[in-house]
Scaffold this active site. Structure first.
Site, short mmCIF file in Angstrom:
data_model
loop_
_atom_site.label_atom_id
_atom_site.label_comp_id
_atom_site.label_asym_id
_atom_site.label_seq_id
_atom_site.Cartn_x
_atom_site.Cartn_y
_atom_site.Cartn_z
N GLU A 298 -0.35 4.35 0.99
CA GLU A 298 0.84 3.87 0.29
C GLU A 298 0.47 3.19 -1.03
O GLU A 298 1.11 3.44 -2.06
CB GLU A 298 1.59 2.87 1.18
CG GLU A 298 2.10 3.43 2.49
CD GLU A 298 3.06 4.58 2.30
OE1 GLU A 298 3.79 4.58 1.29
OE2 GLU A 298 3.06 5.49 3.14
N ASP A 380 -3.70 10.62 -0.35
CA ASP A 380 -4.67 10.79 0.73
C ASP A 380 -6.10 10.72 0.20
O ASP A 380 -6.98 10.08 0.78
CB ASP A 380 -4.45 12.13 1.44
CG ASP A 380 -3.28 12.09 2.41
OD1 ASP A 380 -2.76 10.99 2.67
OD2 ASP A 380 -2.88 13.17 2.90
#
Length: 456
Positions: A298, A380
């Site tokens: 995030e 990611d």
């Protein structure tokens, strides 16, 4: 301005069949989405998981995930069909002009002259439209919550909470909608053909205001936010935020379990003061290092300026919509096609314009999904660079199992609907080759993503 004025003249043709055109757009979108859903339904009938997940999930979990996916697909088709029939009934039954006329009659009969005018009539029209739409949506909402989600163990709502949420939603719509709608109409009325510049600036103001007021006023009406208790998780998150220079103001836990077993995590706030919110279901069913890994993803969005870029794109899109609306706002042939022969209400024009914009919206949605999936891979990769490759992959697998999220997807369906890559794609990018992961049940990771509210 010149181009917009010329386009407005070109599109305002007497007897142009706008009603048939907009119905054609609506039916075309319904058919397209139906064909895509059919392709996805065939994927949901597979009996074996994708190769990359073969050693990661049990056959029982995969079968249950496929069953959940099929149930949602069937529900989506019938709810879409219901909405389509409802839309056609509204159009060919001249619902809009009748509701507008009823609003005007109520205004003239029961309210003093000083309250009469387009703004007040529009408010009555909008609130009446919302109430009718809410009532018509009750069967779909009830089935989704208390039948489909209940069957697979996700629903935690009581009928009382469900009804209370709807009442609160209507109340907020009136309290917040009244000044916003009034201001929008006044801007259009007072600023002439260049209203879209001022409307856009007002839209930016409303968004910033919403970001500020939502956690303080609106969120507490539906959920309870509590400070995250001291411990390994809090220490890990604070250490991560400090390492990335993330302006963390507070860490919250939200009682998402009062409505659903699904889990989530997000952050919000102004650039210099951010808040991180963790669902209690996420904390309960994940190890602290896995939650930190989720947050590293995030915060990767923040560090890589994804939220800023998406906010900028959203502002450009909003400006484009308002500018194009200026082409339609005085299109007499459009209003007359839908039964408005003596008046051209601004809000009705915007509703009809939104339907006319449907094909372009589908293209924008596709492009935004492509961009969003690219950002997900980058976030990611950011987490991997921080050393959370194993923990992030493990967390993704757990959430997939807990949420019974779709484990495979048709590429055309995914391109149109998914803002996130499917699990097998993310694991492959993470280089995952770990062992079997098991878990209980919690949220579908295929929801739209907002710039200010990034989901996993």
């Amino acid at each position: 301005m010149y181009i917009l004025e010329q386009l407005a003249r070109l599109l305002d043709r007497p007897l142009f069949p706008w009603k048939n055109v907009l119905v054609g757009f609506s039916l075309g979108q319904f058919i397209l989405e139906g064909l895509l859903s059919f392709r996805q339904f065939k994927v949901l009938q597979r009996t074996k998981p994708p190769q990359v997940l073969k050693e990661e999930v049990s056959q029982e979990v995969f079968d249950r995930s496929q069953a959940y996916g099929r149930a949602k697909a069937k529900f989506s088709f019938f709810s879409g069909l219901y909405a389509q029939v409802q839309n056609l009934a509204f159009i060919y039954g001249d619902f809009l002009p009748k509701l507008w006329g009823a609003s005007g009659f109520f205004l003239a009969t029961y309210l003093p002259t000083r309250f009469q005018g387009e703004i007040t009539q529009t408010l009555l029209f909008v609130f009446g439209f919302n109430i009718i739409s809410t009532v018509l949506s009750l069967p779909v909402s009830y089935y989704s919550t208390f039948v489909l989600e209940e069957k697979f163990g996700f629903n935690k709502q009581t009928p009382k909470l469900w009804v209370t949420d709807m009442i609160k939603g209507q109340f907020l719509g009136i309290v917040l909608g009244t000044p916003i709608i009034s201001a929008v109409l006044k801007i259009v009325q007072k600023t002439g053909n260049s209203f879209f510049y001022y409307l856009w600036l007002f839209g930016v103001f409303v968004q910033v205001f919403a970001i500020t007021i939502y956690p303080i006023v609106i969120l507490p009406m539906f959920n309870k936010l509590s400070p995250l208790e001291p411990g390994a998780l809090k220490s890990g998150v604070e250490k991560l935020a400090k390492k990335l220079d993330f302006p963390l103001q507070e860490l919250h836990v939200i009682d998402g379990s009062k409505r659903s077993a699904h889990s989530n995590a997000y952050f919000y706030g102004l650039p210099w003061k951010k808040h991180i919110v963790l669902y209690d279901t996420l904390i309960e069913k994940s190890e602290p290092e896995e939650v930190v890994a989720v947050l590293s993803h995030e915060l990767g969005h923040w560090s890589l300026s994804h939220t800023t870029k998406l906010f900028g794109i959203a502002q450009s899109h909003m400006f484009y919509i308002f500018a194009l609306f200026s082409v339609f706002v005085n299109n007499r042939s459009l209003y007359e096609s839908f039964g408005f022969y003596n008046e051209m209400p601004i809000m009705v024009g915007f509703l009809l314009f939104s339907d006319a914009l449907a094909p372009m919206d589908a293209v924008v949605k596709l492009l935004m999904n492509i961009l969003s999936r690219r950002f997900e891979f980058q976030a990611d990769a950011f987490a991997v660079q921080l050393g959370y490759s194993k923990e992030l992959a493990s967390s993704l697998l757990k959430l997939q199992i807990q949420n019974l999220s779709t484990m495979d997807a048709d590429w055309m369906y995914a391109s149109y609907h998914y803002s996130h890559p499917i699990l097998s794609e993310r694991l492959k990018a993470l280089g995952w080759s770990g062992g079997k992961v098991t878990g209980g049940v919690t949220e579908d990771s295929e929801k739209p993503v907002k710039a200010s509210d990034r989901e996993l």
